[in-house]
Write an enzyme that holds these catalytic residues in place. Structure first.
Site, PDB file in Angstrom:
ATOM      1  N   MET A   1       0.767  -1.288  -0.082  1.00  0.00           N
ATOM      2  CA  MET A   1       0.102   0.017   0.184  1.00  0.00           C
ATOM      3  C   MET A   1       0.922   1.359   0.093  1.00  0.00           C
ATOM      4  SD  MET A   1      -3.335  -0.924   2.189  1.00  0.00           S
ATOM      5  CE  MET A   1      -2.890  -0.651   3.874  1.00  0.00           C
TER       6      MET A   1
ATOM      7  N   GLU B   1      11.882   0.016   4.958  1.00  0.00           N
ATOM      8  CA  GLU B   1      13.047  -1.121   4.636  1.00  0.00           C
ATOM      9  C   GLU B   1      12.424  -2.418   4.809  1.00  0.00           C
ATOM     10  OE1 GLU B   1      16.229  -2.449   3.483  1.00  0.00           O
ATOM     11  OE2 GLU B   1      16.201  -0.348   3.673  1.00  0.00           O
TER      12      GLU B   1
ATOM     13  N   HIS C   1       9.338  -3.381   3.425  1.00  0.00           N
ATOM     14  CA  HIS C   1       8.949  -3.182   1.826  1.00  0.00           C
ATOM     15  C   HIS C   1      10.023  -3.589   1.072  1.00  0.00           C
ATOM     16  CE1 HIS C   1       5.619  -0.498   3.281  1.00  0.00           C
ATOM     17  NE2 HIS C   1       4.972  -1.501   2.868  1.00  0.00           N
TER      18      HIS C   1
ATOM     19  N   GLN D   1     -10.206  -2.267   2.753  1.00  0.00           N
ATOM     20  CA  GLN D   1      -9.591  -3.174   4.217  1.00  0.00           C
ATOM     21  C   GLN D   1      -9.545  -2.058   5.281  1.00  0.00           C
ATOM     22  OE1 GLN D   1      -6.006  -3.825   2.078  1.00  0.00           O
ATOM     23  NE2 GLN D   1      -5.031  -3.711   4.003  1.00  0.00           N
TER      24      GLN D   1
ATOM     25  N   GLY E   1       5.031  -9.877   4.685  1.00  0.00           N
ATOM     26  CA  GLY E   1       5.940  -9.566   5.590  1.00  0.00           C
ATOM     27  C   GLY E   1       5.299 -10.480   6.772  1.00  0.00           C
TER      28      GLY E   1
ATOM     29  N   ASP F   1       2.558  -9.002   9.399  1.00  0.00           N
ATOM     30  CA  ASP F   1       1.341  -8.998   9.298  1.00  0.00           C
ATOM     31  C   ASP F   1       1.033 -10.614   9.296  1.00  0.00           C
ATOM     32  OD1 ASP F   1       0.226  -6.088   9.213  1.00  0.00           O
ATOM     33  OD2 ASP F   1       1.333  -6.174   7.283  1.00  0.00           O
TER      34      ASP F   1
ATOM     35  N   ARG G   1       2.920   3.164   9.621  1.00  0.00           N
ATOM     36  CA  ARG G   1       2.253   3.853  10.920  1.00  0.00           C
ATOM     37  C   ARG G   1       3.257   4.486  11.769  1.00  0.00           C
ATOM     38  NH1 ARG G   1      -3.274   2.407  10.596  1.00  0.00           N
ATOM     39  NH2 ARG G   1      -3.338   0.685   9.064  1.00  0.00           N
TER      40      ARG G   1
HETATM   41  O1  PAF Z   1      -0.188  -5.550   3.682  1.00  0.00           O
HETATM   42  C1  PAF Z   1      -0.638  -4.798   2.968  1.00  0.00           C
HETATM   43  O2  PAF Z   1       0.302  -3.694   2.923  1.00  0.00           O
HETATM   44  C2  PAF Z   1      -1.903  -4.889   2.373  1.00  0.00           C
HETATM   45  O3  PAF Z   1      -2.689  -5.500   3.415  1.00  0.00           O
HETATM   46  C3  PAF Z   1      -1.966  -5.491   1.059  1.00  0.00           C
HETATM   47  C4  PAF Z   1      -1.468  -7.047   1.532  1.00  0.00           C
HETATM   48  C5  PAF Z   1      -0.965  -4.911   0.157  1.00  0.00           C
HETATM   49  C6  PAF Z   1      -3.231  -5.611   0.634  1.00  0.00           C
HETATM   50  O4  PAF Z   1      -3.653  -4.381   0.503  1.00  0.00           O
END
Ligand code: PAF
Length: 300
Positions: free
Chosen positions: A30, A35, A37, A61, A148, A151, A188
């Protein structure tokens, strides 16, 4: 690196590589890259012939419109960071491209989504994640997709939907990247006040406290959890939840006989943070942790 905004264009761009038998790696994001990502992108770059990063702030979401509005959007910075890693395509569709007028389909994974984040953010959160991830997989058609471990519940939900819907994609779950004081990287974190940022490191100390208790021989989750709550309380943090759960079903465990997942969510000021750590009677290195996280879940 090219930025692509339509489904037709990303499919056209991947047609030849697919015909030539090249492997396609997808990193769904998103945006507001950190780091964490970038580590997923590097892993995809090392493993795949063609790397696609999707950048889509998925409205479905978010349970809180204010959270969606405040979500950081840094498209230009993101594009230059992804380009520097050697990402081939940044796929950044508009909301109408993903959810055209009349859109009426939801992918819902039962069981794993009703607890923890699902209980506190509402089922719609994981319905939104499952629906958009299924769509991204259909748009891009990756061989491998990278998520990752931070999550962890999301990763388990996606593994389940991939299995249940027979989607031909391998899910790789990569280790959480942390600040030197242990705070898990998150888009965040930038919203934390200096005081909350300092207190936020207690989340990781709490997770570590569980591992320390277990390493010292504790097998009862209740005292191990109390040690974690004490670490949080020392930083004046009242968690939304702190649980020790099964890595397969996310149900609370009654004994810590093998690997379990310690999970925490807490508000620091206006910012909600989550974190987790795999807990094992004999601590194991990160690489193996990531491997365990990719093991297929059994029935919820
Ligand atoms: O983890 C995230 O950034 C989001 O939940 C994802 C997997 C890109 C779905 O929108």
């Amino acid at each position: 690196m090219k930025t692509i905004t339509t489904v037709a264009e990303i499919r056209a761009a991947l047609l030849e590589p697919k015909r030539a038998g090249q492997t396609i790696g997808l990193v769904p994001t998103m945006g507001a890259f950190h780091e964490g990502h970038l580590s997923l992108m590097r892993r995809a770059r090392a493993q795949c012939d063609v790397v696609v990063v999707s950048l889509f702030v998925n409205p479905s979401q978010f349970n809180d419109p204010a959270d969606l509005a405040a979500y950081p959007r840094e498209a230009e910075r993101d594009a230059s960071l992804a380009g520097a890693i050697g990402v081939d395509h940044l796929f950044a569709p508009a909301v109408e491209e993903v959810y055209p007028p009349g859109f009426a389909t939801t992918v819902a994974v039962a069981g794993l989504t009703e607890t923890l984040e699902g209980r506190h953010r509402g089922r719609a959160h994981f319905d939104g994640v499952s629906t958009v991830v299924t769509k991204l997989f259909n748009m891009v058609g990756p061989d491998v997709a990278y998520f990752g471990q931070k999550d962890a519940q999301q990763a388990l939900v996606i593994r389940r939907l991939v299995r249940d819907l027979d989607l031909p994609v391998r899910i790789e779950v990569c280790p959480t990247i942390r600040e030197p004081d242990g705070l898990a990287l998150s888009s965040r974190n930038a919203r934390l006040s200096p005081d909350d940022r300092a207190r936020a490191a207690a989340l990781h100390r709490a997770l570590d406290a569980v591992q320390q208790a277990v390493t010292a021989g504790e097998r009862d989750p209740a005292p191990a959890r109390l040690a974690a709550l004490a670490a949080l309380r020392a930083a004046q943090i009242e968690p939304e939840y702190f649980e020790l759960v099964s890595t397969h079903t996310l149900a609370p465990v009654e004994r810590i006989d093998g690997e379990v997942l310690a999970v925490v969510a807490a508000h620091l000021g206006a910012t909600r943070l989550i974190d987790n750590q795999l807990i094992h009677p004999s601590p194991i290195p990160d690489r193996e942790v990531a491997t365990l996280m990719t093991a297929a879940p059994t029935a919820a």
